[in-house]
Design an enzyme around this catalytic site. Structure first.
Site, PDB file in Angstrom:
ATOM      1  N   SER A 154     -82.422 -32.767  26.967  1.00 42.37           N
ATOM      2  CA  SER A 154     -81.650 -32.312  25.819  1.00 42.37           C
ATOM      3  C   SER A 154     -80.830 -31.093  26.238  1.00 42.37           C
ATOM      4  O   SER A 154     -80.480 -30.938  27.408  1.00 42.37           O
ATOM      5  CB  SER A 154     -82.590 -32.007  24.647  1.00 42.37           C
ATOM      6  OG  SER A 154     -81.853 -31.676  23.495  1.00 42.37           O
ATOM      7  N   TYR A 168     -70.988 -33.900  20.725  1.00 39.63           N
ATOM      8  CA  TYR A 168     -72.029 -33.735  21.743  1.00 39.63           C
ATOM      9  C   TYR A 168     -73.270 -33.110  21.098  1.00 39.63           C
ATOM     10  O   TYR A 168     -74.396 -33.593  21.308  1.00 39.63           O
ATOM     11  CB  TYR A 168     -71.533 -32.861  22.883  1.00 39.63           C
ATOM     12  CG  TYR A 168     -72.599 -32.557  23.910  1.00 39.63           C
ATOM     13  CD1 TYR A 168     -72.990 -33.530  24.825  1.00 39.63           C
ATOM     14  CD2 TYR A 168     -73.228 -31.315  23.948  1.00 39.63           C
ATOM     15  CE1 TYR A 168     -73.987 -33.273  25.757  1.00 39.63           C
ATOM     16  CE2 TYR A 168     -74.226 -31.049  24.877  1.00 39.63           C
ATOM     17  CZ  TYR A 168     -74.599 -32.030  25.775  1.00 39.63           C
ATOM     18  OH  TYR A 168     -75.595 -31.768  26.688  1.00 39.63           O
ATOM     19  N   LYS A 172     -77.244 -34.766  20.660  1.00 40.45           N
ATOM     20  CA  LYS A 172     -78.482 -34.128  21.102  1.00 40.45           C
ATOM     21  C   LYS A 172     -79.394 -33.791  19.925  1.00 40.45           C
ATOM     22  O   LYS A 172     -80.628 -33.856  20.047  1.00 40.45           O
ATOM     23  CB  LYS A 172     -78.154 -32.867  21.915  1.00 40.45           C
ATOM     24  CG  LYS A 172     -77.481 -33.167  23.260  1.00 40.45           C
ATOM     25  CD  LYS A 172     -78.325 -34.073  24.142  1.00 40.45           C
ATOM     26  CE  LYS A 172     -77.737 -34.251  25.541  1.00 40.45           C
ATOM     27  NZ  LYS A 172     -78.552 -35.151  26.377  1.00 40.45           N
TER      28      LYS A 172
END
Length: 305
Positions: A154, A168, A172
């Site tokens: 992560s 993005y 995550k």
């Protein structure tokens, strides 16, 4: 070398059984960058590695350097059936899987308004669904063994968020959402799940691996604040050298440091659900949590414990 990897699935204290057998790792995105560093470190530690990449030819040197202990497999993690097949081939080759590292992924830069549908879907397909498909594929094997450790690569971007990294960050955050649930679901079976929240490392993540939106001039000032330029970088251009008088707050560490931290994590008989790794990463998480706490404390009915 003694590895404490075989847990008793039904033991209330999750006791471990020491074994001299090498561990078997299953690592996605192992062709370069952090994935390659993870694979190399595991092999150097005497373990076995099933290394996967979209282009398996990038892994042939690992097989040649460590004959009998490395299996190079082609895998596009966005293909759920291919993920299940790769896991089955790994078990056929080495008999078990002890450590799973969901590393495959890439960065996408662009203001939320700038991101196209294709860019958004591709980001989630790789960073989120790819890890989900591999995780689902390995769980039955790990449950049957009564042991295993799933490590989701992560980012500190899963704790906070940053302008121009919204999709993005979202990928995550989504990764950590299902992984936190899986950690609770799988603990009774002797399976650990850890989200490795990484800071910056000296790879091509921000270079040739990065993808960019088409710039909207409305966000020129935002890009200037984040990047120091109003335009997105040209990923095909050679990297620019840092000015001699530059004094960055921290410098990205070599991938080998991340690999060493990952080995230490795997050696931990009681691994945490979240592990911060990398130069500056702890400060970034601290700032993100402080900002969130400040938001909550603005609510008069909210009392921080």
């Amino acid at each position: 070398m003694v590895h404490e990897t075989h847990r008793l699935a039904n033991s209330p204290e999750e006791a471990t059984i020491p074994t001299t057998e090498p561990r078997t790792w299953f690592i996605t995105g192992a062709g370069r960058g952090l994935g390659r560093a993870f694979a190399t470190a595991a092999l150097d530690a005497g373990d076995r590695v099933v290394a996967t990449a979209r282009d398996a030819t990038t892994l042939r040197d690992l097989e040649a350097a460590h004959p009998g202990r490395t299996a190079a497999l082609q895998l596009d993690v966005t293909d759920r059936e291919a993920a299940a097949e790769a896991v089955a081939r790994a078990v056929d080759r080495f008999g078990r899987i002890d450590v799973v590292v969901n590393n495959a992924g890439y960065g996408l830069m662009g203001a939320v308004e700038e991101i196209t549908e294709d860019q958004a879907r591709s980001q989630m397909e790789t960073n989120f669904f790819g890890a989900l498909w591999v995780t689902q594929a390995v769980i039955p094997q790990l449950r049957a063994q009564g042991s295993g450790h799933i490590i989701q690569i992560s980012s500190v971007g899963a704790v906070g968020a940053m302008p121009t990294f919204g999709l993005y960050n979202a990928s995550k955050w989504a990764l950590e959402g299902f992984s936190a649930s899986a950690a609770e679901e799988l603990r009774p079976f002797g399976i650990s799940v850890t989200m490795a929240q990484l800071g910056g490392f000296d790879t091509d993540w921000a270079g040739s691996s990065m993808r960019f939106a088409t710039a909207n001039t409305a966000y020129d000032e935002t890009r200037l604040a984040v990047l120091g330029t109003a335009a997105y970088p040209d990923p095909s251009a050679p990297p620019q050298a840092e000015p001699e008088d530059s004094d960055p707050e921290w410098v990205d560490a070599p991938p080998a440091e991340a690999a060493a931290a990952l080995l230490a994590l795997v050696d931990n008989p009681h691994p945490p659900v979240r592990q911060i790794i990398g130069t500056g990463a702890h400060q970034m998480v601290n700032m993100a949590l402080a900002a969130r706490r400040a938001d909550y404390e603005a609510d008069a009915e909210f009392v921080w414990p």
